[in-house]
Design a protein around this motif. Structure first.
Motif, mmCIF file in Angstrom:
data_model
loop_
_atom_site.group_PDB
_atom_site.id
_atom_site.type_symbol
_atom_site.label_atom_id
_atom_site.label_comp_id
_atom_site.label_asym_id
_atom_site.label_seq_id
_atom_site.Cartn_x
_atom_site.Cartn_y
_atom_site.Cartn_z
ATOM 1 N N ARG A 8 0.767 -1.171 0.209
ATOM 2 C CA ARG A 8 -0.051 0.054 -0.007
ATOM 3 C C ARG A 8 0.848 1.169 0.073
ATOM 4 O O ARG A 8 1.833 1.272 0.529
ATOM 5 C CB ARG A 8 -0.879 0.029 1.197
ATOM 6 C CG ARG A 8 -1.833 -1.205 1.413
ATOM 7 C CD ARG A 8 -2.646 -0.963 2.422
ATOM 8 N NE ARG A 8 -3.540 0.049 2.242
ATOM 9 C CZ ARG A 8 -4.168 0.671 3.363
ATOM 10 N NH1 ARG A 8 -3.968 0.237 4.412
ATOM 11 N NH2 ARG A 8 -4.911 1.764 3.115
ATOM 12 N N THR A 24 0.845 -3.943 4.973
ATOM 13 C CA THR A 24 0.608 -3.301 6.415
ATOM 14 C C THR A 24 -0.300 -4.419 7.001
ATOM 15 O O THR A 24 -0.941 -5.093 6.327
ATOM 16 C CB THR A 24 -0.273 -1.979 6.324
ATOM 17 O OG1 THR A 24 -1.342 -2.182 5.753
ATOM 18 C CG2 THR A 24 0.710 -0.903 5.692
ATOM 19 N N GLU A 25 -0.113 -4.538 8.226
ATOM 20 C CA GLU A 25 -0.966 -5.464 9.097
ATOM 21 C C GLU A 25 -2.218 -4.585 9.469
ATOM 22 O O GLU A 25 -1.975 -3.230 9.814
ATOM 23 C CB GLU A 25 -0.229 -5.669 10.285
ATOM 24 C CG GLU A 25 0.758 -6.883 9.915
ATOM 25 C CD GLU A 25 0.562 -8.124 9.694
ATOM 26 O OE1 GLU A 25 -0.487 -8.744 10.125
ATOM 27 O OE2 GLU A 25 1.050 -8.803 8.831
ATOM 28 N N PRO A 26 -3.247 -5.168 9.455
ATOM 29 C CA PRO A 26 -4.479 -4.174 9.698
ATOM 30 C C PRO A 26 -4.377 -3.693 11.230
ATOM 31 O O PRO A 26 -4.133 -4.387 12.290
ATOM 32 C CB PRO A 26 -5.723 -5.360 9.924
ATOM 33 C CG PRO A 26 -5.161 -6.582 8.801
ATOM 34 C CD PRO A 26 -3.526 -6.417 8.929
ATOM 35 N N ASP A 31 -0.828 0.789 8.745
ATOM 36 C CA ASP A 31 -1.736 0.754 8.160
ATOM 37 C C ASP A 31 -2.565 1.992 8.167
ATOM 38 O O ASP A 31 -3.233 2.474 7.461
ATOM 39 C CB ASP A 31 -2.617 -0.101 9.000
ATOM 40 C CG ASP A 31 -3.878 -0.650 8.077
ATOM 41 O OD1 ASP A 31 -3.933 -0.855 6.878
ATOM 42 O OD2 ASP A 31 -5.113 -0.818 8.802
ATOM 43 N N ASP A 35 -3.933 4.366 5.294
ATOM 44 C CA ASP A 35 -5.214 4.949 5.250
ATOM 45 C C ASP A 35 -5.280 6.528 4.888
ATOM 46 O O ASP A 35 -6.061 6.992 4.032
ATOM 47 C CB ASP A 35 -5.936 4.552 6.518
ATOM 48 C CG ASP A 35 -6.517 3.182 6.339
ATOM 49 O OD1 ASP A 35 -6.274 2.327 5.613
ATOM 50 O OD2 ASP A 35 -6.901 2.897 7.652
#
Length: 111
Positions: A8, A24-26, A31, A35
């Protein structure tokens, strides 16, 4: 084993001009950065495209078509960010579609 996602966009370094990507890890700090980058890209692209569309017939179809892919990419990223945040309750439980609709309607009335 957890499925790996595509890298991302994290943003562009203003000093070097290099673009940074990460898997990325949620819920991780990266993350959140990704976003934020998706939202910022969509906002900037929205401003540019709105200006172009307001120009009316000053631009031809070919000039307008140049923005189709970036708009589609930004919209896809933004939808993924929104879905991630609308689809889960604060306690991590999956929301029902009815609950998601209620949340959406509440947000829409607030704006």
């Amino acid at each position: 084993m957890q499925e790996r996602t595509a890298p991302r966009l994290l943003g562009t370094d203003p000093l070097t001009g290099k673009t940074a990507f990460a898997v990325t890890e949620p819920g991780s700090p990266l993350d959140l950065v990704a976003d934020t980058a998706a939202i910022e890209a969509a906002v900037a692209l929205h401003a540019v495209v709105t200006t172009i569309l307001e120009a009316g017939d000053a631009l031809g179809d070919a000039e307008r078509a140049v923005f189709l892919e970036p708009v589609t990419t930004a919209l896809g990223s933004l939808i993924a960010v929104a879905a991630k945040h609308v689809d889960r309750a604060p306690n991590g439980e999956r929301l029902t579609s009815a609950a998601a609709r209620v949340m959406f309607e509440a947000l829409r009335r607030r704006n």
